[in-house]
Design an enzyme around this catalytic site. Structure first.
Site, PDB file in Angstrom:
ATOM      1  N   SER A   1      -2.875  -7.796   2.642  1.00  0.00           N
ATOM      2  CA  SER A   1      -3.359  -7.645   4.019  1.00  0.00           C
ATOM      3  C   SER A   1      -3.841  -8.980   4.571  1.00  0.00           C
ATOM      4  CB  SER A   1      -4.507  -6.630   4.068  1.00  0.00           C
ATOM      5  OG  SER A   1      -4.061  -5.345   3.756  1.00  0.00           O
TER       6      SER A   1
ATOM      7  N   LYS B   1     -16.212  -7.912   3.159  1.00  0.00           N
ATOM      8  CA  LYS B   1     -15.127  -8.498   3.954  1.00  0.00           C
ATOM      9  C   LYS B   1     -15.383  -8.348   5.452  1.00  0.00           C
ATOM     10  CE  LYS B   1     -11.211  -7.587   0.825  1.00  0.00           C
ATOM     11  NZ  LYS B   1     -10.036  -6.709   0.618  1.00  0.00           N
TER      12      LYS B   1
ATOM     13  N   ARG C   1      -1.667  -6.427  -8.405  1.00  0.00           N
ATOM     14  CA  ARG C   1      -0.529  -7.356  -8.283  1.00  0.00           C
ATOM     15  C   ARG C   1      -0.589  -8.496  -9.285  1.00  0.00           C
ATOM     16  NH1 ARG C   1      -2.222  -8.090  -2.229  1.00  0.00           N
ATOM     17  NH2 ARG C   1      -4.090  -8.064  -3.502  1.00  0.00           N
TER      18      ARG C   1
ATOM     19  N   HIS D   1       0.835  -1.211   0.000  1.00  0.00           N
ATOM     20  CA  HIS D   1       0.000   0.000   0.000  1.00  0.00           C
ATOM     21  C   HIS D   1       0.867   1.257   0.000  1.00  0.00           C
ATOM     22  CE1 HIS D   1      -3.202  -2.603   2.183  1.00  0.00           C
ATOM     23  NE2 HIS D   1      -3.625  -2.398   0.954  1.00  0.00           N
TER      24      HIS D   1
HETATM   25  O1  PNS Z   1      -8.952  -3.031  -0.080  1.00  0.00           O
HETATM   26  P1  PNS Z   1     -10.251  -3.509  -0.681  1.00  0.00           P
HETATM   27  O2  PNS Z   1     -11.082  -4.241   0.343  1.00  0.00           O
HETATM   28  O3  PNS Z   1     -10.038  -4.331  -1.911  1.00  0.00           O
HETATM   29  O4  PNS Z   1     -11.050  -2.181  -1.113  1.00  0.00           O
HETATM   30  C1  PNS Z   1     -12.310  -2.285  -1.738  1.00  0.00           C
HETATM   31  C2  PNS Z   1     -13.113  -0.990  -1.546  1.00  0.00           C
HETATM   32  C3  PNS Z   1     -13.307  -0.718  -0.059  1.00  0.00           C
HETATM   33  C4  PNS Z   1     -12.371   0.169  -2.180  1.00  0.00           C
HETATM   34  C5  PNS Z   1     -14.502  -1.210  -2.230  1.00  0.00           C
HETATM   35  O5  PNS Z   1     -15.168  -2.260  -1.594  1.00  0.00           O
HETATM   36  C6  PNS Z   1     -15.389   0.028  -2.213  1.00  0.00           C
HETATM   37  O6  PNS Z   1     -15.187   0.928  -3.013  1.00  0.00           O
HETATM   38  N1  PNS Z   1     -16.350   0.096  -1.251  1.00  0.00           N
HETATM   39  C7  PNS Z   1     -17.236   1.243  -1.107  1.00  0.00           C
HETATM   40  C8  PNS Z   1     -18.657   0.927  -1.583  1.00  0.00           C
HETATM   41  C9  PNS Z   1     -18.868   1.294  -3.039  1.00  0.00           C
HETATM   42  O7  PNS Z   1     -18.657   2.416  -3.450  1.00  0.00           O
HETATM   43  N2  PNS Z   1     -19.335   0.300  -3.830  1.00  0.00           N
HETATM   44  C10 PNS Z   1     -19.718   0.494  -5.216  1.00  0.00           C
HETATM   45  C11 PNS Z   1     -18.592   0.571  -6.213  1.00  0.00           C
HETATM   46  S1  PNS Z   1     -17.601  -0.844  -6.305  1.00  0.00           S
END
Ligand code: PNS
Length: 166
Positions: free
Chosen positions: A134, A43, A97, A19
């Protein structure tokens, strides 16, 4: 929305060196970079959002490569693009990745562009961080292993003090 303002969103549960690498490099590309701890409804989290935010702030403050144009925040009020609109950010930056990440990130990138005309930029990690995640850090920490090679010092210190039981 401005293409000079970007957001690096993620669960950051916990923040890793991968990150930090993406944050450091993205901060050089944009005038303003928002690093945002976002609730991922898909998650189950190890750490509360407030704790992840503290670890991220500390990791960025202690990292010599991170510039002054980084803002750290959290968002659990709704869509990620609502935050992007609020801060006038036209770009989301995500680390990629592997093909697995491409498959996971592509639908989100398409949905976010349809929702708010926000572009997603994918950044390849430095090869030294390509296998760090993570979820692996959570597993190693949970089983008592040393996570120092994979996370910023602030995160290693936190996980080392027994707080991983949170
Ligand atoms: O590190 P991660 O868990 O892969 O991040 C994913 C994250 C948190 C960026 C994604 O789940 C997200 O954007 N959540 C917010 C909800 C949202 O906007 N959802 C609709 C578009 S995908």
């Amino acid at each position: 929305m401005s293409s000079r303002i970007a957001v690096v969103p993620g669960s950051f549960d916990p923040p890793t060196l991968g990150h930090l690498d993406v944050i450091r490099r993205a901060a050089k590309l944009y005038d303003e970079l928002h690093v945002l701890v976002v609730h991922n409804p898909g998650k189950e989290a190890m750490l509360p959002i407030a704790q992840r935010l503290t670890l991220l702030e500390k990791s960025i403050a202690e990292d010599e490569g991170c510039g002054e144009n980084i803002v750290v925040g959290s968002w659990s009020m709704g869509l990620l693009v609502d935050y992007a609109r609020e801060v006038n950010a036209g770009v989301l930056v995500k680390g990629i990745r592997s093909q697995v990440d491409v498959a996971y990130e592509s639908p989100m990138a398409i949905v976010n562009r349809h929702l708010a005309d926000v572009e997603t930029v994918f950044m390849l990690p430095d090869p030294s961080h390509a296998m760090v995640s993570s979820s692996l850090v959570r597993q190693v920490a949970g089983l008592g292993g040393d996570v120092a090679p994979f996370v910023p010092p602030a995160v290693a210190a936190f996980l080392d003090t027994g707080a991983r039981g949170l």
